[in-house]
Scaffold this motif. Sequence first.
Motif, PDB file in Angstrom:
ATOM      1  N   UNK A  66      -2.766  11.947  12.852  1.00  0.00           N
ATOM      2  CA  UNK A  66      -2.751  11.572  11.440  1.00  0.00           C
ATOM      3  C   UNK A  66      -2.201  10.157  11.268  1.00  0.00           C
ATOM      4  N   UNK A  67      -2.733   9.489  10.276  1.00  0.00           N
ATOM      5  CA  UNK A  67      -2.249   8.153   9.952  1.00  0.00           C
ATOM      6  C   UNK A  67      -0.912   8.253   9.231  1.00  0.00           C
ATOM      7  N   UNK A  68      -0.156   7.160   9.234  1.00  0.00           N
ATOM      8  CA  UNK A  68       1.106   7.175   8.497  1.00  0.00           C
ATOM      9  C   UNK A  68       0.841   7.415   7.006  1.00  0.00           C
ATOM     10  N   UNK A  69       1.810   7.982   6.282  1.00  0.00           N
ATOM     11  CA  UNK A  69       1.593   8.273   4.863  1.00  0.00           C
ATOM     12  C   UNK A  69       1.348   7.000   4.056  1.00  0.00           C
ATOM     13  N   UNK A  70       0.493   7.096   3.064  1.00  0.00           N
ATOM     14  CA  UNK A  70       0.158   6.018   2.120  1.00  0.00           C
ATOM     15  C   UNK A  70      -0.593   4.858   2.772  1.00  0.00           C
ATOM     16  N   UNK A  71      -1.097   5.013   3.985  1.00  0.00           N
ATOM     17  CA  UNK A  71      -1.774   3.889   4.638  1.00  0.00           C
ATOM     18  C   UNK A  71      -3.017   3.462   3.854  1.00  0.00           C
ATOM     19  N   UNK A  72      -3.793   4.422   3.385  1.00  0.00           N
ATOM     20  CA  UNK A  72      -5.023   4.100   2.666  1.00  0.00           C
ATOM     21  C   UNK A  72      -4.718   3.376   1.355  1.00  0.00           C
ATOM     22  N   UNK A  73      -3.697   3.835   0.632  1.00  0.00           N
ATOM     23  CA  UNK A  73      -3.340   3.202  -0.641  1.00  0.00           C
ATOM     24  C   UNK A  73      -2.760   1.817  -0.390  1.00  0.00           C
ATOM     25  N   UNK A  74      -1.976   1.684   0.656  1.00  0.00           N
ATOM     26  CA  UNK A  74      -1.385   0.374   0.967  1.00  0.00           C
ATOM     27  C   UNK A  74      -2.465  -0.648   1.307  1.00  0.00           C
ATOM     28  N   UNK A  75      -3.549  -0.205   1.923  1.00  0.00           N
ATOM     29  CA  UNK A  75      -4.637  -1.143   2.231  1.00  0.00           C
ATOM     30  C   UNK A  75      -5.311  -1.643   0.962  1.00  0.00           C
ATOM     31  N   UNK A  76      -5.304  -0.836  -0.103  1.00  0.00           N
ATOM     32  CA  UNK A  76      -5.936  -1.246  -1.359  1.00  0.00           C
ATOM     33  C   UNK A  76      -5.088  -2.244  -2.140  1.00  0.00           C
ATOM     34  N   UNK A  77      -3.793  -2.246  -1.908  1.00  0.00           N
ATOM     35  CA  UNK A  77      -2.903  -3.153  -2.651  1.00  0.00           C
ATOM     36  C   UNK A  77      -3.061  -4.560  -2.093  1.00  0.00           C
ATOM     37  N   UNK A  96       7.336   0.139   0.654  1.00  0.00           N
ATOM     38  CA  UNK A  96       6.067   0.570   0.072  1.00  0.00           C
ATOM     39  C   UNK A  96       6.236   0.876  -1.414  1.00  0.00           C
ATOM     40  N   UNK A  97       7.145   0.218  -2.068  1.00  0.00           N
ATOM     41  CA  UNK A  97       7.400   0.466  -3.484  1.00  0.00           C
ATOM     42  C   UNK A  97       6.193   0.230  -4.378  1.00  0.00           C
ATOM     43  N   UNK A  98       5.309  -0.734  -4.090  1.00  0.00           N
ATOM     44  CA  UNK A  98       4.128  -0.897  -4.947  1.00  0.00           C
ATOM     45  C   UNK A  98       3.306   0.388  -5.065  1.00  0.00           C
ATOM     46  N   UNK A  99       3.368   1.212  -4.049  1.00  0.00           N
ATOM     47  CA  UNK A  99       2.651   2.484  -4.119  1.00  0.00           C
ATOM     48  C   UNK A  99       3.205   3.310  -5.270  1.00  0.00           C
ATOM     49  N   UNK A 100       4.527   3.365  -5.384  1.00  0.00           N
ATOM     50  CA  UNK A 100       5.148   4.134  -6.457  1.00  0.00           C
ATOM     51  C   UNK A 100       4.818   3.534  -7.812  1.00  0.00           C
ATOM     52  N   UNK A 101       4.737   2.185  -7.873  1.00  0.00           N
ATOM     53  CA  UNK A 101       4.383   1.527  -9.136  1.00  0.00           C
ATOM     54  C   UNK A 101       2.968   1.930  -9.553  1.00  0.00           C
ATOM     55  N   UNK A 102       2.050   1.892  -8.583  1.00  0.00           N
ATOM     56  CA  UNK A 102       0.663   2.249  -8.898  1.00  0.00           C
ATOM     57  C   UNK A 102       0.557   3.722  -9.295  1.00  0.00           C
ATOM     58  N   UNK A 103       1.296   4.577  -8.622  1.00  0.00           N
ATOM     59  CA  UNK A 103       1.264   5.999  -8.972  1.00  0.00           C
ATOM     60  C   UNK A 103       1.814   6.217 -10.384  1.00  0.00           C
TER      61      UNK A 103
END
Length: 124
Positions: A66-77, A96-103
Motif C-alpha cells: 500500500x502507498x503511504x496515506x494521502x499520497x494521491x491527494x498530496x499529488x493533486x496539491x 501534510x496540513x494542506x490535505x486537512x485544509x482541502x478536506x
Amino acid sequence: YERDPRLVAAAGRLIGDAQLAHAKGIGEVYNLPDRPPVLYREKTKPKMTTMPSEVTYNLAALARQQRPPFERVLRKIPADMVPADGVPKGPLKNKSEPVWHEMGTRLDQILARAKRRQERRKAR
C-alpha cells in the motif's frame, strides 16, 4: 445402545429396493457414510482451494504494498502549497496540513449544499 430389529430389517429392505432400482436404471443409490463425524471435513476439503493461512499472508503482502496515506491527494496539491521540511509547519505540526485544509473546504461545501437544500424544502 441396542438396535431395534424392526428398524434394521426396514433399513435392509430400503437398501435392497434402492439397489434393485439402480440395477433397473430407475434411480441412483446413495451410500451412507461410514464415519458421519468426518463427513463435513471430507466434503469441504476438496472445495477449499485457498487455505486461511494463504488469505492472511496475501492480506499482509497487500498491506506492505500500500502507498503511504494521502499520497494521491498530496499529488493533486500544487507544489508551492506543500511546505518543505525547513519551512515552519502549521498549528497541527504536520507537513501534510494542506490535505486537512482541502478536506475542511470540501466539508464546508457539502454542508452549505445541505443547508440550501433544507431551506428549499422548508420553502415548499
